[in-house]
Design a protein around this motif. Structure first.
Motif, PDB file in Angstrom:
ATOM      1  N   CYS A  36       0.836  -1.201   0.000  1.00  0.00           N
ATOM      2  CA  CYS A  36       0.000   0.000   0.000  1.00  0.00           C
ATOM      3  C   CYS A  36       0.869   1.250   0.000  1.00  0.00           C
ATOM      4  O   CYS A  36       0.653   2.171  -0.797  1.00  0.00           O
ATOM      5  CB  CYS A  36      -0.920  -0.027   1.215  1.00  0.00           C
ATOM      6  SG  CYS A  36      -1.939   1.442   1.409  1.00  0.00           S
ATOM      7  N   PHE A  39       2.549   1.671  -3.348  1.00  0.00           N
ATOM      8  CA  PHE A  39       1.556   2.062  -4.346  1.00  0.00           C
ATOM      9  C   PHE A  39       1.314   3.573  -4.300  1.00  0.00           C
ATOM     10  O   PHE A  39       1.324   4.252  -5.340  1.00  0.00           O
ATOM     11  CB  PHE A  39       0.256   1.303  -4.068  1.00  0.00           C
ATOM     12  CG  PHE A  39      -0.897   1.630  -4.969  1.00  0.00           C
ATOM     13  CD1 PHE A  39      -0.783   1.561  -6.348  1.00  0.00           C
ATOM     14  CD2 PHE A  39      -2.130   1.979  -4.424  1.00  0.00           C
ATOM     15  CE1 PHE A  39      -1.862   1.842  -7.179  1.00  0.00           C
ATOM     16  CE2 PHE A  39      -3.217   2.257  -5.238  1.00  0.00           C
ATOM     17  CZ  PHE A  39      -3.076   2.196  -6.613  1.00  0.00           C
ATOM     18  N   VAL A 114      -7.218   4.325   1.682  1.00  0.00           N
ATOM     19  CA  VAL A 114      -6.986   2.929   2.014  1.00  0.00           C
ATOM     20  C   VAL A 114      -8.197   2.410   2.789  1.00  0.00           C
ATOM     21  O   VAL A 114      -8.686   3.064   3.712  1.00  0.00           O
ATOM     22  CB  VAL A 114      -5.678   2.738   2.819  1.00  0.00           C
ATOM     23  CG1 VAL A 114      -5.648   3.611   4.058  1.00  0.00           C
ATOM     24  CG2 VAL A 114      -5.478   1.278   3.200  1.00  0.00           C
ATOM     25  N   PHE A 145      -6.521   1.773  -2.350  1.00  0.00           N
ATOM     26  CA  PHE A 145      -5.989   0.459  -1.987  1.00  0.00           C
ATOM     27  C   PHE A 145      -7.027  -0.200  -1.103  1.00  0.00           C
ATOM     28  O   PHE A 145      -7.319   0.275  -0.005  1.00  0.00           O
ATOM     29  CB  PHE A 145      -4.663   0.587  -1.246  1.00  0.00           C
ATOM     30  CG  PHE A 145      -4.051  -0.735  -0.829  1.00  0.00           C
ATOM     31  CD1 PHE A 145      -3.129  -1.373  -1.651  1.00  0.00           C
ATOM     32  CD2 PHE A 145      -4.403  -1.330   0.375  1.00  0.00           C
ATOM     33  CE1 PHE A 145      -2.573  -2.586  -1.278  1.00  0.00           C
ATOM     34  CE2 PHE A 145      -3.851  -2.543   0.754  1.00  0.00           C
ATOM     35  CZ  PHE A 145      -2.930  -3.177  -0.063  1.00  0.00           C
ATOM     36  N   PHE A 203      -5.751  -2.776  -6.272  1.00  0.00           N
ATOM     37  CA  PHE A 203      -5.131  -1.479  -6.527  1.00  0.00           C
ATOM     38  C   PHE A 203      -5.977  -0.775  -7.586  1.00  0.00           C
ATOM     39  O   PHE A 203      -6.047  -1.229  -8.734  1.00  0.00           O
ATOM     40  CB  PHE A 203      -3.699  -1.660  -7.022  1.00  0.00           C
ATOM     41  CG  PHE A 203      -2.790  -2.402  -6.063  1.00  0.00           C
ATOM     42  CD1 PHE A 203      -1.835  -1.711  -5.320  1.00  0.00           C
ATOM     43  CD2 PHE A 203      -2.892  -3.781  -5.912  1.00  0.00           C
ATOM     44  CE1 PHE A 203      -0.982  -2.383  -4.454  1.00  0.00           C
ATOM     45  CE2 PHE A 203      -2.053  -4.465  -5.038  1.00  0.00           C
ATOM     46  CZ  PHE A 203      -1.091  -3.767  -4.305  1.00  0.00           C
TER      47      PHE A 203
END
Length: 232
Positions: A36, A39, A114, A145, A203
């Motif tokens: 995460c 990313f 997230v 994410f 993702f």
């Protein structure tokens, strides 16, 4: 907290109150947490909202990477721990006690969001409301994410329910990958990975396409609903 399942809330409140804080604070970052962070960093994300942040493990981990993070969770005990932990680390992370179905920071939009082990730990209706709020809070072309529990058979879930699990009895909707992707209309799926304990990471990037009525509802989700959850 009126916009959430009171049984789920009480289970989590009890868990966060009874678990020594050092267990959360000393646990190493998971592969999913590292993925995460990478990313967001690789895509230049500077501001992140952590939905269902719990005691703030992910939020604090991301903040240590230089990302401006805010977190929200429906558990007052979790938010209290998260705030104290961020203060101990001298990190400027703001936490709000709100349900998934509520806007935690009205008027604010983020480059990244997230949602780790939260969207399948609520009812189908709450999940869809949560995804709509994620879309509203995420900037155009922003990154998401999303981490989901493994796909389990009814036998595996029954075994979880019978073991000593501190979150036994909590809501878990058990979606297939295709059902998850169908729920994320308006997002481009960049890739999907599996990490420790078979946790599934998606993702995504906001595409700007509006939801349609058909794409909002995962196919036959009740067939995958069980009453237990693993904690990782």
């Amino acid at each position: 907290m009126s916009n959430c399942n009171p049984v789920d809330l009480q289970i989590w409140e009890n868990l966060f109150a009874a678990t020594p804080e050092e267990i959360w604070k000393t646990a190493p970052a998971s592969q999913a947490m590292e993925a995460c962070r990478d990313f967001f960093v690789e895509n230049g994300v500077k501001s992140v909202l952590d939905i269902g942040c719990g005691v703030g493990r992910w939020a604090i981990y991301l903040a240590k990477s230089g990302i401006q993070v805010k977190g929200t969770d429906f558990s007052a005990n979790a938010v209290r721990i998260a705030r104290n932990w961020a203060s101990e680390q001298d990190l400027s992370v703001e936490f709000s006690c709100r349900a998934l179905t509520e806007t935690a920071f009205p008027g604010e939009r983020f480059q990244g969001i997230v949602a780790a082990l939260i969207l399948d730990n609520v009812s189908r209706a709450e999940m869809l409301i949560g995804i709509n709020l994620i879309r509203e809070c995420l900037l155009d072309k922003g990154y998401l994410f999303a981490l989901f529990n493994p796909v389990d058979t009814s036998e595996a879930m029954d075994a979880q329910f019978e073991c000593e699990n501190p979150t036994a009895g909590i809501t878990q909707m058990n979606y297939t990958n295709s059902e998850i992707i169908s729920a994320f209309s308006g997002f481009e799926v960049l890739r999907q990975e599996t990490y420790e304990a078979e946790m599934r990471a998606f993702f995504l990037r906001k595409s700007g396409v509006k939801l349609t009525e058909e794409s909002q509802i995962p196919a036959n989700p009740e067939a995958h609903s069980f009453n237990s959850i693993r904690v990782v």
